[in-house]
Design an enzyme around this catalytic site. Structure first.
Site, PDB file in Angstrom:
ATOM      1  N   GLY A   1      14.722  11.396 -27.206  1.00  0.00           N
ATOM      2  CA  GLY A   1      13.905  10.883 -28.306  1.00  0.00           C
ATOM      3  C   GLY A   1      12.420  11.011 -28.088  1.00  0.00           C
ATOM      4  O   GLY A   1      11.846  11.951 -27.348  1.00  0.00           O
ATOM      5  N   GLY A   2      11.781   9.983 -28.501  1.00  0.00           N
ATOM      6  CA  GLY A   2      10.380   9.699 -28.247  1.00  0.00           C
ATOM      7  C   GLY A   2       9.944   9.933 -26.857  1.00  0.00           C
ATOM      8  O   GLY A   2       8.869  10.373 -26.481  1.00  0.00           O
TER       9      GLY A   2
ATOM     10  N   ARG B   1      21.860   7.087 -33.967  1.00  0.00           N
ATOM     11  CA  ARG B   1      22.619   6.059 -33.571  1.00  0.00           C
ATOM     12  C   ARG B   1      23.557   6.295 -32.497  1.00  0.00           C
ATOM     13  O   ARG B   1      23.854   5.329 -31.827  1.00  0.00           O
ATOM     14  CB  ARG B   1      23.515   5.212 -34.693  1.00  0.00           C
ATOM     15  CG  ARG B   1      22.356   4.519 -35.966  1.00  0.00           C
ATOM     16  CD  ARG B   1      23.294   3.752 -37.079  1.00  0.00           C
ATOM     17  NE  ARG B   1      22.911   2.816 -37.763  1.00  0.00           N
ATOM     18  CZ  ARG B   1      23.217   2.146 -38.568  1.00  0.00           C
ATOM     19  NH1 ARG B   1      24.743   1.994 -38.517  1.00  0.00           N
ATOM     20  NH2 ARG B   1      22.842   1.334 -39.303  1.00  0.00           N
TER      21      ARG B   1
ATOM     22  N   ASP C   1      19.661  -2.572 -30.906  1.00  0.00           N
ATOM     23  CA  ASP C   1      19.899  -1.586 -30.061  1.00  0.00           C
ATOM     24  C   ASP C   1      21.440  -1.420 -29.492  1.00  0.00           C
ATOM     25  O   ASP C   1      22.107  -2.647 -29.027  1.00  0.00           O
ATOM     26  CB  ASP C   1      18.925  -1.316 -28.714  1.00  0.00           C
ATOM     27  CG  ASP C   1      18.864   0.029 -28.192  1.00  0.00           C
ATOM     28  OD1 ASP C   1      19.999   0.736 -28.225  1.00  0.00           O
ATOM     29  OD2 ASP C   1      17.877  -0.006 -27.293  1.00  0.00           O
TER      30      ASP C   1
ATOM     31  N   LYS D   1      26.401  -3.088 -14.028  1.00  0.00           N
ATOM     32  CA  LYS D   1      27.665  -3.234 -13.236  1.00  0.00           C
ATOM     33  C   LYS D   1      27.946  -2.601 -12.038  1.00  0.00           C
ATOM     34  O   LYS D   1      28.428  -2.952 -11.063  1.00  0.00           O
ATOM     35  CB  LYS D   1      28.813  -3.022 -14.117  1.00  0.00           C
ATOM     36  CG  LYS D   1      30.301  -3.226 -13.678  1.00  0.00           C
ATOM     37  CD  LYS D   1      31.191  -2.875 -14.558  1.00  0.00           C
ATOM     38  CE  LYS D   1      32.577  -3.009 -14.056  1.00  0.00           C
ATOM     39  NZ  LYS D   1      33.735  -2.661 -15.065  1.00  0.00           N
TER      40      LYS D   1
ATOM     41  N   HIS E   1       3.054 -42.006 -21.269  1.00  0.00           N
ATOM     42  CA  HIS E   1       4.647 -42.033 -21.076  1.00  0.00           C
ATOM     43  C   HIS E   1       5.467 -42.078 -22.361  1.00  0.00           C
ATOM     44  O   HIS E   1       6.315 -42.656 -22.447  1.00  0.00           O
ATOM     45  CB  HIS E   1       4.895 -43.470 -20.100  1.00  0.00           C
ATOM     46  CG  HIS E   1       4.054 -43.670 -19.117  1.00  0.00           C
ATOM     47  ND1 HIS E   1       4.028 -42.843 -17.792  1.00  0.00           N
ATOM     48  CD2 HIS E   1       3.274 -44.687 -18.722  1.00  0.00           C
ATOM     49  CE1 HIS E   1       3.293 -43.384 -17.112  1.00  0.00           C
ATOM     50  NE2 HIS E   1       2.750 -44.385 -17.364  1.00  0.00           N
TER      51      HIS E   1
ATOM     52  N   ASN F   1      14.030 -50.133 -28.658  1.00  0.00           N
ATOM     53  CA  ASN F   1      13.513 -50.795 -30.069  1.00  0.00           C
ATOM     54  C   ASN F   1      12.064 -51.006 -30.020  1.00  0.00           C
ATOM     55  O   ASN F   1      11.403 -50.969 -29.293  1.00  0.00           O
ATOM     56  CB  ASN F   1      13.972 -52.390 -29.918  1.00  0.00           C
ATOM     57  CG  ASN F   1      15.386 -52.503 -30.262  1.00  0.00           C
ATOM     58  OD1 ASN F   1      16.010 -51.989 -31.178  1.00  0.00           O
ATOM     59  ND2 ASN F   1      16.220 -53.167 -29.475  1.00  0.00           N
TER      60      ASN F   1
ATOM     61  N   ARG G   1      14.930 -56.803 -30.196  1.00  0.00           N
ATOM     62  CA  ARG G   1      13.931 -56.523 -31.424  1.00  0.00           C
ATOM     63  C   ARG G   1      12.795 -57.517 -31.269  1.00  0.00           C
ATOM     64  O   ARG G   1      11.631 -57.169 -31.511  1.00  0.00           O
ATOM     65  CB  ARG G   1      14.348 -56.036 -32.826  1.00  0.00           C
ATOM     66  CG  ARG G   1      13.411 -55.724 -33.518  1.00  0.00           C
ATOM     67  CD  ARG G   1      14.322 -54.952 -34.896  1.00  0.00           C
ATOM     68  NE  ARG G   1      14.870 -53.876 -34.602  1.00  0.00           N
ATOM     69  CZ  ARG G   1      14.611 -52.754 -33.971  1.00  0.00           C
ATOM     70  NH1 ARG G   1      13.125 -52.321 -33.963  1.00  0.00           N
ATOM     71  NH2 ARG G   1      15.229 -51.718 -33.381  1.00  0.00           N
TER      72      ARG G   1
END
Length: 508
Positions: free
Chosen positions: A33-34, A62, A124, A136, A271, A412, A432
């Site tokens: 290709g390109g 493809r 791809d 591999k 913090h 809390n 709380r």
């Protein structure tokens, strides 16, 4: 035996020079290709892949490299007599070098006008297959997916006639990381399930850090592609030392809070908790309020501002020790003032970028926790005034600010504030009322006439009693306790307006 290299790249940076060097080292170049056309146009000898396969490219390109003549050359063991006999029988020649990068799928789907067909055609198939085959078989084949590795490969070829097994193994590992990331982008693009059966995420290394939370811990910062620019991962650092692990955590916390506000706002964080939040008619006024909220804790803190930093604001920012200042931009005068401080980090972030809802990911031992971001705000809440007294307009504005801030405070959590700034923050307490006492004590006399926001319901009325004793006039909380009525009764007793939102904001 002819030495052969297969080259097929979409990113052609450096490939012409690389190919010329390979030819000089007596390699035959196979290409498609390109890439083939570019090499031919620059007088680099090239053999077309279809000359090797004896089969033309089909299906609009493809299918061109998916052929035993190619993959036999990639997967055959060069020193295995059985492999060599089969390759000889079928006229397959080995391929020693594979240089391939993939169709630009991520770049394609990043375009705002991308179509589904464009995305699919940029998946791809042949490229990853060749890369995986070569990787591999890295005991024999050198596989390159990154143009940054061209120089190292050429250096070893010139010095030794071949690459080392250590290099080939490292390059193979890079290939599998690359193809795994590529596949994850595709799978995430195609996935419609909110929580799929397999979760694969890809992050790219932005930088290694000097150390982690503490100097004895190693750390790195990875960024997520296809994410909002409204992120420290995509910040531009204009000045100062490199960011540290804790800087990034705190900076992110400051950004999450400041994005709650449309009006000029300034947030100071220590913090990962806000120590001061201020709003105003100008960014200078907003910073004044954030500083006034806690002039002690802001020392050594991180500041996020949602408007351009001007000279007047810069003078005030430069007057105290700060680790980081984050803003959409800085005027030239502001930069001149602030860059006089050698170490302060100045960051710009695209505040105009749409702040998309994202998933929050937290690592735990052996796994990940994934949840939606907490984007629930005052405008989403089903507001119910549960006391006899309604909040005034000013109290309502203050309750909105407190509710926007408290969800970013470690639980809390209690926030005491007026309509323009925080006055006291109680964070990360085991009960709380303990968080309330911290916030009220910090607010001091300023608590009189102020409001109080709680990230979760009151399990008993003691928090309301503490608020009343300090002079709080209105409270916002989720409600939902079996003892809600006790808190409502206590608020009525002291003339406090209390608003329920129906939604809690735990932050662990």
């Amino acid at each position: 035996m002819t030495k052969r290299a297969l080259i097929s790249v979409s990113n052609k940076d450096g490939i012409l020079e690389f190919a010329k060097e390979l030819v000089a080292l007596d390699y035959e170049i196979l290409s498609t290709g390109g890439t083939k056309k570019m090499l031919q146009d620059n007088n680099v000898p090239v053999t077309a892949v279809d000359e090797v396969t004896k089969f033309p490219e089909i299906l609009d390109g493809r299918v061109k490299t998916l052929n035993p003549m190619i993959h036999g050359g990639l997967l055959g063991k060069f020193d295995d007599p059985s492999h060599q006999a089969q390759m000889n029988e079928h006229g397959i020649e080995p391929i020693e070098i594979v240089c391939v990068n993939l169709y630009p799928f991520v770049e394609t789907i990043s375009k705002p006008d991308v179509t589904w067909d464009d995305a699919i055609e940029n998946i791809d198939i042949g490229g990853p297959t060749m890369l995986r085959s070569a990787a591999k078989n890295h005991q024999y084949v050198t596989v390159i997916v990154d143009s940054n590795d061209y120089a190292k490969v050429l250096e070893e070829l010139k010095a030794n006639g071949s690459t080392t097994i250590e290099t080939r193994k490292a390059l193979a590992a890079k290939v599998f990381r690359h193809t795994a990331a590529y596949d994850s982008y595709i799978s995430n693009y195609l996935t419609e399930e909110e929580f799929p059966e397999n979760l694969t995420m890809t992050y790219e290394l932005k930088q290694t850090l000097r150390y982690g939370e503490n100097p004895h811990q190693k750390a790195a910062f990875y960024q997520k592609r296809l994410s909002s620019d409204f992120s420290l991962a995509y910040a531009t650092q204009l000045h100062g030392k490199e960011l540290s692990y804790n800087n990034i955590q705190d900076g992110n916390a400051a950004l999450q809070i400041v994005k709650e506000f449309d009006k000029p706002a300034a947030v100071a964080v220590k913090h990962m908790n806000p120590c001061g939040v201020g709003t105003g008619a100008t960014i200078e006024e907003a910073f004044d309020k954030a500083y006034e909220a806690d002039p002690t804790s802001i020392f050594g803190g991180i500041i996020a501002l949602n408007r351009e930093v001007d000279a007047a604001t810069a003078e005030k920012l430069g007057g105290i020790f700060l680790e980081i200042i984050i803003a959409p931009s800085f005027t030239d005068e502001a930069l001149e003032i602030l860059t006089k401080k050698k170490n302060i980090r100045l960051l710009t972030i695209n505040f105009a970028q749409e702040k998309k809802d994202q998933f929050k990911v937290v690592s735990v031992e052996g796994g990940l926790l994934v949840q939606e971001e907490d984007t629930f705000g005052f405008v989403n809440a089903d507001i119910k005034v549960v006391t006899d007294r309604q909040p005034t307009e000013e109290e309502l504005e203050a309750l909105k600010l407190g509710w926007a801030v408290v969800k970013h405070v470690k639980s809390n959590a209690i926030v005491v504030n007026d309509a323009q700034m925080t006055l006291g923050v109680g964070a990360g307490q085991m009960n709380r009322v303990g968080a309330a006492k911290i916030a009220l004590e910090q607010a001091g006399e300023k608590a009189k006439g102020a409001v109080l926001a709680s990230d979760a319901f009151f399990p008993m009325s003691d928090t309301v009693e503490a608020a009343a004793a300090a002079g709080i006039t209105a409270i916002i909380q989720p409600g939902g306790s079996v003892k809600d009525q006790d808190s409502i009764d206590k608020a009525n007793e002291f003339g406090i307006a209390m608003v329920f939102t129906g939604v809690r904001h735990f932050k662990h």
